[in-house]
Design a protein around this motif. Structure first.
Motif, PDB file in Angstrom:
ATOM      1  N   ALA A   1      -3.134 -69.229  -5.173  1.00 29.54           N
ATOM      2  CA  ALA A   1      -3.435 -69.588  -6.565  1.00 29.54           C
ATOM      3  C   ALA A   1      -2.813 -70.932  -6.927  1.00 29.54           C
ATOM      4  CB  ALA A   1      -2.930 -68.492  -7.502  1.00 29.54           C
ATOM      5  N   LEU A   2      -1.603 -71.204  -6.422  1.00 33.54           N
ATOM      6  CA  LEU A   2      -0.951 -72.485  -6.699  1.00 33.54           C
ATOM      7  C   LEU A   2      -1.700 -73.626  -6.012  1.00 33.54           C
ATOM      8  CD1 LEU A   2       1.442 -73.926  -8.028  1.00 33.54           C
ATOM      9  CD2 LEU A   2       2.756 -73.526  -5.932  1.00 33.54           C
ATOM     10  N   GLU A   3      -2.197 -73.363  -4.783  1.00 40.26           N
ATOM     11  CA  GLU A   3      -2.988 -74.385  -4.084  1.00 40.26           C
ATOM     12  C   GLU A   3      -4.249 -74.717  -4.871  1.00 40.26           C
ATOM     13  OE1 GLU A   3      -2.006 -74.025   0.655  1.00 40.26           O
ATOM     14  OE2 GLU A   3      -3.460 -72.625  -0.209  1.00 40.26           O
ATOM     15  N   GLU A   4      -4.842 -73.701  -5.473  1.00 41.85           N
ATOM     16  CA  GLU A   4      -6.041 -73.938  -6.273  1.00 41.85           C
ATOM     17  C   GLU A   4      -5.702 -74.793  -7.500  1.00 41.85           C
ATOM     18  OE1 GLU A   4      -9.574 -71.419  -8.577  1.00 41.85           O
ATOM     19  OE2 GLU A   4      -8.135 -70.383  -7.268  1.00 41.85           O
ATOM     20  N   GLN A   5      -4.564 -74.513  -8.106  1.00 44.12           N
ATOM     21  CA  GLN A   5      -4.146 -75.333  -9.251  1.00 44.12           C
ATOM     22  C   GLN A   5      -3.854 -76.768  -8.823  1.00 44.12           C
ATOM     23  OE1 GLN A   5      -0.763 -73.010 -10.663  1.00 44.12           O
ATOM     24  NE2 GLN A   5      -1.929 -72.348 -12.462  1.00 44.12           N
ATOM     25  N   ALA A   6      -3.198 -76.918  -7.665  1.00 48.05           N
ATOM     26  CA  ALA A   6      -2.809 -78.250  -7.194  1.00 48.05           C
ATOM     27  C   ALA A   6      -3.994 -79.021  -6.639  1.00 48.05           C
ATOM     28  CB  ALA A   6      -1.710 -78.124  -6.133  1.00 48.05           C
ATOM     29  N   GLY A   7      -4.998 -78.292  -6.142  1.00 49.45           N
ATOM     30  CA  GLY A   7      -6.169 -78.958  -5.566  1.00 49.45           C
ATOM     31  C   GLY A   7      -5.906 -79.562  -4.214  1.00 49.45           C
ATOM     32  N   ILE A   8      -4.892 -79.025  -3.499  1.00 54.31           N
ATOM     33  CA  ILE A   8      -4.532 -79.580  -2.192  1.00 54.31           C
ATOM     34  C   ILE A   8      -3.756 -78.511  -1.423  1.00 54.31           C
ATOM     35  CG2 ILE A   8      -2.330 -80.530  -3.034  1.00 54.31           C
ATOM     36  CD1 ILE A   8      -2.796 -82.955  -1.247  1.00 54.31           C
TER      37      ILE A   8
ATOM     38  N   GLN B   1       4.894 -74.067   7.536  1.00 60.86           N
ATOM     39  CA  GLN B   1       5.710 -75.179   7.062  1.00 60.86           C
ATOM     40  C   GLN B   1       4.944 -75.872   5.937  1.00 60.86           C
ATOM     41  OE1 GLN B   1       6.279 -77.749  10.444  1.00 60.86           O
ATOM     42  NE2 GLN B   1       4.436 -78.944  10.000  1.00 60.86           N
ATOM     43  N   PRO B   2       5.667 -76.550   5.050  1.00 59.10           N
ATOM     44  CA  PRO B   2       4.987 -77.165   3.909  1.00 59.10           C
ATOM     45  C   PRO B   2       4.251 -78.436   4.322  1.00 59.10           C
ATOM     46  CG  PRO B   2       7.316 -77.704   3.851  1.00 59.10           C
ATOM     47  CD  PRO B   2       7.140 -76.732   4.979  1.00 59.10           C
ATOM     48  N   THR B   3       3.134 -78.642   3.689  1.00 60.72           N
ATOM     49  CA  THR B   3       2.485 -79.950   3.784  1.00 60.72           C
ATOM     50  C   THR B   3       3.308 -80.923   2.937  1.00 60.72           C
ATOM     51  OG1 THR B   3       1.130 -79.550   1.836  1.00 60.72           O
ATOM     52  CG2 THR B   3       0.232 -78.845   3.965  1.00 60.72           C
ATOM     53  N   GLU B   4       2.901 -82.174   2.901  1.00 54.93           N
ATOM     54  CA  GLU B   4       3.608 -83.156   2.081  1.00 54.93           C
ATOM     55  C   GLU B   4       3.603 -82.730   0.607  1.00 54.93           C
ATOM     56  OE1 GLU B   4       3.646 -87.977   1.196  1.00 54.93           O
ATOM     57  OE2 GLU B   4       2.040 -87.097   2.419  1.00 54.93           O
ATOM     58  N   ALA B   5       2.434 -82.211   0.176  1.00 49.30           N
ATOM     59  CA  ALA B   5       2.339 -81.743  -1.209  1.00 49.30           C
ATOM     60  C   ALA B   5       3.197 -80.503  -1.431  1.00 49.30           C
ATOM     61  CB  ALA B   5       0.882 -81.439  -1.567  1.00 49.30           C
ATOM     62  N   GLY B   6       3.206 -79.602  -0.426  1.00 50.87           N
ATOM     63  CA  GLY B   6       4.022 -78.406  -0.542  1.00 50.87           C
ATOM     64  C   GLY B   6       5.506 -78.740  -0.628  1.00 50.87           C
ATOM     65  N   GLN B   7       5.955 -79.722   0.175  1.00 51.57           N
ATOM     66  CA  GLN B   7       7.359 -80.139   0.141  1.00 51.57           C
ATOM     67  C   GLN B   7       7.716 -80.732  -1.215  1.00 51.57           C
ATOM     68  OE1 GLN B   7       9.593 -79.573   2.619  1.00 51.57           O
ATOM     69  NE2 GLN B   7      11.162 -80.326   1.185  1.00 51.57           N
ATOM     70  N   LEU B   8       6.775 -81.529  -1.761  1.00 52.94           N
ATOM     71  CA  LEU B   8       6.989 -82.139  -3.075  1.00 52.94           C
ATOM     72  C   LEU B   8       7.188 -81.073  -4.151  1.00 52.94           C
ATOM     73  CD1 LEU B   8       6.930 -84.687  -4.926  1.00 52.94           C
ATOM     74  CD2 LEU B   8       4.482 -84.293  -5.143  1.00 52.94           C
ATOM     75  N   LEU B   9       6.273 -80.089  -4.182  1.00 56.19           N
ATOM     76  CA  LEU B   9       6.376 -79.050  -5.199  1.00 56.19           C
ATOM     77  C   LEU B   9       7.601 -78.165  -4.982  1.00 56.19           C
ATOM     78  CD1 LEU B   9       2.726 -77.862  -5.891  1.00 56.19           C
ATOM     79  CD2 LEU B   9       4.113 -79.543  -7.103  1.00 56.19           C
ATOM     80  N   SER B  10       7.969 -77.944  -3.725  1.00 56.68           N
ATOM     81  CA  SER B  10       9.155 -77.147  -3.443  1.00 56.68           C
ATOM     82  C   SER B  10      10.415 -77.830  -3.969  1.00 56.68           C
ATOM     83  CB  SER B  10       9.271 -76.907  -1.937  1.00 56.68           C
ATOM     84  OG  SER B  10      10.445 -76.192  -1.638  1.00 56.68           O
ATOM     85  N   GLU B  11      10.486 -79.140  -3.805  1.00 56.02           N
ATOM     86  CA  GLU B  11      11.651 -79.889  -4.302  1.00 56.02           C
ATOM     87  C   GLU B  11      11.711 -79.860  -5.830  1.00 56.02           C
ATOM     88  OE1 GLU B  11      11.135 -83.706  -2.535  1.00 56.02           O
ATOM     89  OE2 GLU B  11      11.748 -83.032  -0.519  1.00 56.02           O
ATOM     90  N   HIS B  12      10.557 -79.993  -6.472  1.00 53.69           N
ATOM     91  CA  HIS B  12      10.539 -79.919  -7.929  1.00 53.69           C
ATOM     92  C   HIS B  12      10.899 -78.512  -8.409  1.00 53.69           C
ATOM     93  CE1 HIS B  12       9.240 -83.848  -9.375  1.00 53.69           C
ATOM     94  NE2 HIS B  12       8.488 -83.948  -8.280  1.00 53.69           N
TER      95      HIS B  12
ATOM     96  N   ARG C   1       4.882 -69.542  -9.720  1.00 56.61           N
ATOM     97  CA  ARG C   1       4.258 -69.699  -8.396  1.00 56.61           C
ATOM     98  C   ARG C   1       4.972 -70.788  -7.596  1.00 56.61           C
ATOM     99  NH1 ARG C   1      -1.859 -69.410 -10.921  1.00 56.61           N
ATOM    100  NH2 ARG C   1      -1.977 -67.108 -11.065  1.00 56.61           N
ATOM    101  N   MET C   2       5.462 -71.823  -8.280  1.00 55.18           N
ATOM    102  CA  MET C   2       6.223 -72.860  -7.574  1.00 55.18           C
ATOM    103  C   MET C   2       7.499 -72.279  -6.981  1.00 55.18           C
ATOM    104  SD  MET C   2       5.758 -76.121 -10.176  1.00 55.18           S
ATOM    105  CE  MET C   2       6.977 -77.119  -9.318  1.00 55.18           C
ATOM    106  N   GLN C   3       8.127 -71.328  -7.683  1.00 53.26           N
ATOM    107  CA  GLN C   3       9.327 -70.701  -7.145  1.00 53.26           C
ATOM    108  C   GLN C   3       9.004 -69.830  -5.931  1.00 53.26           C
ATOM    109  OE1 GLN C   3      12.270 -71.591  -8.037  1.00 53.26           O
ATOM    110  NE2 GLN C   3      11.601 -72.814  -9.796  1.00 53.26           N
ATOM    111  N   VAL C   4       7.827 -69.191  -5.942  1.00 53.74           N
ATOM    112  CA  VAL C   4       7.386 -68.433  -4.770  1.00 53.74           C
ATOM    113  C   VAL C   4       7.187 -69.372  -3.592  1.00 53.74           C
ATOM    114  CG1 VAL C   4       5.520 -67.029  -3.801  1.00 53.74           C
ATOM    115  CG2 VAL C   4       6.359 -66.573  -6.129  1.00 53.74           C
ATOM    116  N   LEU C   5       6.544 -70.512  -3.843  1.00 57.68           N
ATOM    117  CA  LEU C   5       6.349 -71.501  -2.776  1.00 57.68           C
ATOM    118  C   LEU C   5       7.692 -71.955  -2.220  1.00 57.68           C
ATOM    119  CD1 LEU C   5       4.605 -73.546  -1.147  1.00 57.68           C
ATOM    120  CD2 LEU C   5       4.882 -75.108  -3.089  1.00 57.68           C
TER     121      LEU C   5
END
Length: 296
Positions: free
Chosen positions: A39-46, A57-68, A6-10
């Motif tokens: 589903a990934l947002e539900e796992q992340a809780g944000i 566009q990604p939120t700060e959390a979305g950008q973080l997970l995208s980089e990882h 799911r992180m790769q989809v994001l």
């Protein structure tokens, strides 16, 4: 736990700028991409994405997970490449054991050639008990050991490859009464005091058995388990010694070295190799290099 897929989809959504574009790139439907991100947002809780015009566009959390996710993708690619190299035997680890006098004369030039031909191979190289490095291979701690020929070569799972014959030479004090002879019969040394150059084991056995074949037992008056030290005792006039050619690379200036015959004691050097390792190109290359090291 976050789902890596799911992180790769994001990441695809973030890099393409829209769910529709990400779906086209991934071969999914837009609905499937939206479900994966939700589903990934539900796992992340944000929240991970926010709408901007017709795109996202990604939120700060979305950008973080995208980089990882990008880091994970690179690591997976590197792992796949490393695994491919390992399967092709271009990389990996060779564990090698040797005894002291085999180091400079055999191992050093052979390993230099191995490094040229198989630069991706790592080498675990250690000097072991000079009398018996064989257990390192028989007990699975090494792929190859340079050994003096053992009494029995019947070891399950171990293959022996002959490398060279290493003849013993008589080492005499300069000015010794026998120094004028270029070749000595072993019996010429029967009445001499002897300096023992090896500890108990196959190397000493070669000397004792050679003397027995000549009809005498050497009279050891000084014991040494180091060839340089043995030469020092000989130079001091404490006795004569037999030392293998490989042990005379650094010759003491106050000794003379002569060939012996009738018989010529010999230690036979082998490579003991785990049969399960014989299929590795790097190990076969090392064996070839060991067998072709120029002799002194």
């Amino acid at each position: 736990m976050l789902d890596v897929r799911r992180m790769q989809v994001l990441r695809a959504v973030v890099t393409s700028g829209s769910i529709t574009a990400a779906a086209s790139h991934l071969g999914y439907t837009p609905s499937a991409v939206s479900q994966q991100v939700a589903a990934l947002e539900e796992q992340a809780g944000i929240p991970l994405l926010e709408r901007v015009g017709r795109g996202v566009q990604p939120t700060e959390a979305g950008q973080l997970l995208s980089e990882h996710a990008a880091v994970i993708s690179r690591q997976v690619a590197e792992a796949e490449t490393a695994l491919t190299d390992l399967r092709a035997r271009r990389t990996g680890l060779l564990s090698i054991r040797y005894f002291a006098t085999a180091g400079a004369t055999l191992m050093a030039p052979a390993l230099a050639r191995l490094r040229q031909e198989h630069p991706g191979i790592r080498v675990d190289l250690r000097m072991t008990d000079p009398q018996d490095p064989l257990p390192e291979v028989t007990e699975g701690r090494a792929d190859l050991a340079v050994v003096v020929q053992p009494r029995s070569r019947l070891h399950e799972g171990i293959h022996f490859v002959h490398l060279l014959d290493d003849p013993y030479r008589a080492v005499l004090p300069a000015g010794h009464r026998l120094a004028a002879k270029r070749v000595l019969d072993l019996t010429d040394l029967a009445d001499e005091p002897w300096v023992r150059s090896d500890g108990p084991g196959p190397c000493l056995d070669a000397v004792v058995e050679g003397c027995a074949a000549a009809g005498f037992s050497p009279n050891f008056v000084v014991e040494s388990e180091d060839y340089a030290t043995a030469q020092g005792f000989v130079a001091a006039g404490l006795g004569i010694s037999l030392i293998p050619t490989m042990g005379l690379a650094n010759r003491h200036p106050a000794v003379v070295v002569r060939k012996v015959r009738k018989p010529e004691p010999m230690r036979v050097i082998h490579a003991a190799v785990r049969e399960t390792s014989l299929g590795r190109p790097a190990l076969r290359g090392l064996l070839a290099a060991l067998r072709n090291v120029p002799r002194q």
